[in-house]
Structures are given as C-alpha cells and as structure tokens.
Design an enzyme around this catalytic site. Structure first.
Site, PDB file in Angstrom:
ATOM      1  CG  HIS A 255      -2.214   1.453   1.228  1.00 38.60           C
ATOM      2  ND1 HIS A 255      -3.521   1.335   1.043  1.00 38.60           N
ATOM      3  CD2 HIS A 255      -1.614   2.523   1.722  1.00 38.60           C
ATOM      4  CE1 HIS A 255      -3.282   2.420   1.432  1.00 38.60           C
ATOM      5  NE2 HIS A 255      -2.868   3.249   1.261  1.00 38.60           N
ATOM      6  CD  GLU A 256       1.814   4.123   3.491  1.00 37.17           C
ATOM      7  OE1 GLU A 256       2.038   4.681   2.811  1.00 37.17           O
ATOM      8  OE2 GLU A 256       1.304   3.782   4.238  1.00 37.17           O
TER       9      GLU A 256
ATOM     10  CG  HIS B 272       0.245   6.358  -0.482  1.00 34.08           C
ATOM     11  ND1 HIS B 272      -0.373   7.601  -1.179  1.00 34.08           N
ATOM     12  CD2 HIS B 272       0.171   6.057   0.740  1.00 34.08           C
ATOM     13  CE1 HIS B 272      -1.317   7.142  -0.228  1.00 34.08           C
ATOM     14  NE2 HIS B 272      -1.295   6.387   1.234  1.00 34.08           N
TER      15      HIS B 272
ATOM     16  CG  HIS C  14       0.599   9.093  -6.775  1.00 35.06           C
ATOM     17  ND1 HIS C  14      -0.656   9.517  -5.914  1.00 35.06           N
ATOM     18  CD2 HIS C  14       0.188  10.338  -8.075  1.00 35.06           C
ATOM     19  CE1 HIS C  14      -1.911   9.904  -7.139  1.00 35.06           C
ATOM     20  NE2 HIS C  14      -1.530  10.497  -7.981  1.00 35.06           N
TER      21      HIS C  14
END
Length: 674
Positions: free
Chosen positions: A464-465, A468, A471
């Site tokens: 998940h991290e 980011h 991104h």
C-alpha cells in the site's frame, strides 16, 4: 548560522538532503530565514509595476519558498519518524508560525488582486491546460483561505488557524507520549503463549531496547485492535492489551478534540459553510456532504449484518471455552480460530513465508517491474534520515534514472505509529526537480541475527505505502502545486489501494511468498484457502472502519456554537446514532488517538479510504479484464493517472483509464456487502 545545510540546495544526487550535516539546531533558523525569504519574494511580486501576467505572478509564486520547502520536508519527516524532545519543542514553536506564514500569503490583498485580475480574464490569456488549471487552483485556494473576507474576519481567521496548528501538534505529541507509556510490559514468555517464536523474541528485544531487560514488551500500534490479539491465548493479557490501546490520551486529548472541533466549526462558518465537513468536501471529488452521507449510510446496515453473522460463528467457539459473550478483546482471537478450523489458515504458519527482504525485492519491487518496467539499486553510499533508512535509486525500463526511494521499515520509540509516505523532494520541471520519496512503516525489529517476518497485514501495508511512493516517483508535472500526491484527499488513497492488488497477483505472490529457511513456495492450496478466509472478517473490518469514518464525520458536521461537554460521551452517542455502537468492535481509531483527523490533514476526510476504494475496486477489475498485458495496462495507468498529480481533474484521470464513471458494485462485492 552560516553553515546551516538548509541555506543552499543540496549538492547530492537528486538533491537528497545532506542528512550527515543536519542537526536539530539547524531547523529553527532555517524555518525563520525560509519564511522571511518567501515573504520577500511575495513582496517583489506585488511591488512589480508591470500589469500582472501568468509569469510575473503565478510562476513567480510557484518559484517562491525554496528554502522553506527544503527544511519543511526534512523536518516533517523527522518530527514523525525520529523525534526527540528538541524536535518536539521546535514543532510546538514553529507550527503556529507556519500557519501564520500561510495566512500572510493567502490574505495578502495585493497578491490576491493580481491573481483575481488574471482569473477574470483567464479565457483570453492563451494558457495551456496545465497553466490554466494552476491559475484556477490558486484562485480557489486563496478564496477558500479567506482572501475575500473583511479585515476583522481575517484577523479572527488568523487566530483560529494559529490555535488549530498548535492544538494539532499537541494532539499528536500527546498520542505519541501515551502510546509509548502504555506499552504492555509482561514478566514471562508464558504470558505470550500463542505468539510465534520470532514474535516472542521480538518482544524480548523490544523490552531490552526500552529498558526492561528480561521482560517482554508489546508496543502499541496506532490503531485500536492490536495485531497480537489474534494469537494471545491468555484472555487477561488480551484484555489488558486492548484496554491499554483504547485508553490512550483520554485526559489530554478529549478536551483538545472538543476545542478543535469548535474552532473548525467557527472557521467554516466564517468562510460561509454550515460545517467543517461542508467546507472540506466542497473541494474534494465527493463534492457535497450529502454524497458522503449517502455512501456511508448505504454501507452501514449490510456491514453490521455481516458482522453479526461473523459474531455468531465466533460465539460457537467461545462457548466451548466457557465464554458466554464475545468481548472486544476476544474477537480477533476467535476469528483466527475460525480461519484455522473452517479454512485451515493459520497466521503463525504464514509468517515464515513473508520475510521482509524477499517481500520487498521479489514482491514490491518485482511488481513495479512487471507493471511499469522499473528496477531498483540500493545505494549504501547515500545516507538517509536514520540508520534504519535505506536508499534505493530507481531506474526506468530503458535504464534512465527516475528518482530515489527511501525505505524506513522498523518501529522505534522515536517514531510515531502507523505507516506513511513523505516526499523529501517533489518533482517539478519548472524547478528542475526529480523525486525523492520515502516510506515509513512500523515493523517490530527482530532479535539480533533473526529474520524479519511479516504478518499478512504488514505485507499489505508494504504494498500500500509503495503505491503512494509510485505516485510521487511517477509525477511528471511542471508546477510544484501539482506534484505527486497533491491531489484531493479522497483520491490520494486510490493509487496506493490499487497497488495492494499485486500482493495476491499470482505471478507476484509466487515470486515472493517462499519459506525463509527452505525456500519452498507458499502451497497453492494454502493460497486458495487464504483467499477464501479473506472474506471472513469483512464484516468486522468494514464496521471497524465505518465507525472511525463516522466519528470523524460526527466531529466535523458539528455546527458553530454547539457545546460538547465530554469527548467520550459524544463519541458513544455518535456511534449509536450511526447504528455502529457494536460493543465488540471498537472503532479503528477512537477520538483521543485519531491522529488522522486531529493532527494529520484528514479532518472530515477519513471517508476517503472507502470513497477511494470504489475507484480502486473498479481499477483492479479493469487491470484483470481489459485485454491488455500487465505491462501495457501499467503504462496506461501511469501515463493517464499516476504521472498527472493534481494537474488534471482527478475523476477525469480515472475516466481516462477505465473509460467510464465509477460504480459501487465491485466494492460491495469485495466487501461482502452486495
């Protein structure tokens, strides 16, 4: 302090901050000079005798504040990832001053007049799409920050912002202090019965590190239900652990939560909105309070019904142990029993297949190569913010350099709980910056010489991290305002949630899920059972999340003037009114340690996780069914969405990928709520 390393741009690759030269005493002088420099740059813009143009106003504004950006990015990370008393003191002093600095810019009448003049004739300026969006976004930001208020109202707004900044810092520091203080200290390994041998060893190592030699310490994670509750066989230990978690910062942060809710309500009214939630959501993809209300209200009844069905399953097993009623500290333990008995899945059996290095390199990095062609080279010659931090250079498929990724994976007393991504250098072609991004996690350090074995949830968090991080790494925008994760709050979790899909993507899972001793792959039948077991527990997870989201919503739909006497009483009433007063399922965060909404920018925005999951579920389905290869799909996702940052409307990016507006069906199916 002429030798302050923040005063000049870093000379390291990608302008990586020179961490070996940075000391705590550098922060305050750098903040002070950075604010003074930016105000001088703003004064130069407003003093320009030439009529306002895009370049002499908006581009100049985007270029301003270079020193402040440098010190702010580094300090933000240290104050969360490796704080100490001196850093906490600087944080307490500088937070209200930074709020006042932002007000000085946004409430500068001469600067706003120039932006307003450009905005009024924006259609005749001949701007390209990204430049036009920059003008519109800055204009919106200034208006929302109070640029059109009268002098008296602006003065009150400055007071509100300053007090809120100080309160947010105090709230976070209170949570951190009480989280450390309430760690559960145990005298014997027998009290940890049920935990794996490596987890017991880690608790012993944690005890040694925290000054409890010969004892065992379970430090608290930032959320309510501690992961050890699923394995600990001693019911009294489970009860003590959960009580320690749920009782954090009640005395210190209850009054602070009440005060912050009142201040935010007053500020919203000053800016023309009926509540803080209405103010926040107006500038998000949701658009209206009613849209958020509708989604949350639709999810609550089926989620509670699902949880009640799960509770009935748990009660059967608990009754055999003489437990008449499932308590909150029992739920995770008996859920794990159900998974073992009904699905033959044991969390302790899974851990040896999830060794950190293999998950990182053969899972997270492998998936990024599969979808986007990236490769990663560790750079031990480059120093991060802490000895635990590891620096990797990221390369494109053609060998071209992209940026730096820093991973700081381990828990420590100086790091706040949870997991998050920061940008130490944000990409911008205007400023000729390439990205330096960072992931912080809180994985327990093992005993010396032992491997770092992850739980299933920790594997998910790692993926998940890193979503980011991608991104930020893929950002390809001109202006700093749009860089990386500078997107609406209820959109920012979407790319990271999409990245979670790779953890169970067959080619990725087979590549990393291997026993750390034997190298044997995770058995195929276990993968199938694990997938099935994921369905059991969706009721609990959805209720736990919705309770937190609706608590946030309750605090921030409070109208101005409404007095709240007691935070815990308010919380209980809000959950009851929402239909979520399920005694055995505490909210994922209770109000007094809910850093997301009182200290970390998610106020009236915690709904973003489920709102983004609507987009995430749709996108995962698109990846699986669009007829392209994974690599081709990854390139579309990168080009149309991940690279755009805030330079394009968020939902336009989604439509460019999926080809239509989002639907809730895939989310409801995933959550077992269809």
């Amino acid at each position: 302090m002429s030798d302050n390393p923040f005063f000049e741009p870093s000379t390291l690759v990608y302008e990586l901050p020179p961490f070996t030269a940075i000391r705590e005493e550098h922060y305050l002088p750098a903040f002070e000079r950075g604010m003074a420099d930016q105000l001088a740059e703003i004064a130069a813009i407003t003093a320009d005798p030439q009529a306002p143009t895009f370049d002499n106003t908006l581009v100049a504004l985007e270029r301003s504040g270079a020193l402040l950006r440098r010190v702010g990015a580094v300090f933000l990370n240290q104050s969360s990832a490796d704080t100490n008393d001196l850093v906490d003191a600087v944080d307490a002093e500088i937070s209200p001053r930074l709020a006042a600095h932002q007000d000085a810019i946004h409430l500068d009448a001469a600067l706003f007049a120039r932006i307003e003049a450009l905005h009024e004739r924006r259609d005749s300026l001949g701007l390209d799409a990204q430049s036009l969006r920059l003008l519109e976004r800055h204009h919106t930001r200034f208006v929302r920050a109070g640029a059109r208020l009268g002098a008296a109202e602006q003065a009150r707004l400055r007071e509100l912002n300053s007090e809120l900044a100080s309160a947010a810092t105090a709230f976070q520091q209170n949570v951190a202090a009480d989280t450390r203080a309430r760690a559960l200290v145990l005298d014997s390994a027998e009290q940890l019965d049920g935990l794996s041998a490596d987890a017991v060893a880690a608790a012993a190592e944690n005890g040694r590190a925290l000054g409890h030699d010969g004892r065992y310490v379970l430090s608290l994670k930032n959320f309510s239900n501690q992961s050890e509750l699923a394995q600990l066989t001693d019911r009294s230990v489970r009860e003590r652990l959960l009580a320690a978690s749920l009782g954090r910062a009640v005395a210190a942060n209850g009054p602070l939560a009440i005060r912050m809710a009142a201040l935010r309500a007053e500020r919203a009214a000053l800016l023309g909105h009926p509540s803080h939630a209405a103010y926040v959501v107006e500038d998000e993809t949701a658009g209206t309070v009613e849209a958020v209300d509708a989604l949350l209200a639709r999810l609550v009844p089926p989620a509670v019904a699902n949880a009640e069905r799960e509770a009935a399953e748990l009660a059967k097993l608990a009754a055999a142990d003489g437990i008449e009623e499932i308590a909150a500290h029992d739920w995770a333990f008996y859920s794990e029993r159900v998974r073992r008995s009904s699905y033959q899945v044991d969390a302790a059996v899974l851990r040896p297949y999830f060794e950190l290095e293999r998950v990182l390199h053969d899972g997270v990095f492998f998936a990024a190569n599969l979808a986007y062609g990236l490769t990663f080279t560790e750079r031990p010659d480059l120093v991060g913010h802490h000895p635990d931090a590891r620096v990797f250079e990221v390369f494109e498929e053609d060998g071209g350099s992209l940026g730096l990724f820093i991973g700081d994976f381990h828990a420590r007393a100086s790091k706040r709980g949870g997991a998050w991504m920061d940008e130490l250098v944000s990409q911008s072609t205007l400023l000729d910056k390439r990205p330096v991004v960072l992931n912080n996690l809180n994985i327990a350090s093992p005993a010396p010489g032992e491997p770092v074995l992850l739980t299933w949830d920790e594997v998910r968090t790692l993926f998940h991290e890193f979503g980011h991080a991608l991104h930020g790494l893929f950002s390809a925008v001109r202006f700093p305002l749009f860089s990386g994760t500078e997107v609406p709050r209820d959109f920012v979790e979407f790319p990271s949630q999409v990245n979670e899909m790779w953890m169970t993507w067959p080619a990725v899972l087979a590549n990393y899920a291997k026993h750390h001793v034997t190298g044997e792959p995770l058995p195929a039948d276990l993968v199938e059972r694990m997938t099935a077991a994921e369905g059991f527990g969706q009721g609990f997870r959805t209720v736990e999340y919705l309770a937190a989201a609706l608590l946030d919503w309750a605090w921030h739909t409070v109208p101005v003037g409404l007095e709240i006497a007691d935070a815990q009483e308010f919380e209980g009433r809000a959950l009851a009114e929402a239909g979520l007063a399920v005694a055995a399922i505490p909210p994922r965060y209770r109000s007094t340690y809910f850093n997301h909404i009182f200290a970390s920018g998610y106020s009236a925005g915690y709904y973003a996780y489920i709102w983004s999951e609507v987009l995430d579920a749709e996108t995962v389905e698109w990846f699986r069914t669009n007829g392209r290869t994974v690599r081709e799909s990854g390139e579309v996702f990168r080009a149309e969405l991940l690279s755009r940052g805030g330079s394009v409307d968020a939902l336009e990016c989604f439509r460019a990928v999926v080809g239509r507006d989002p639907r809730t069906g895939p989310l409801l199916a995933r959550r077992g709520l269809a």
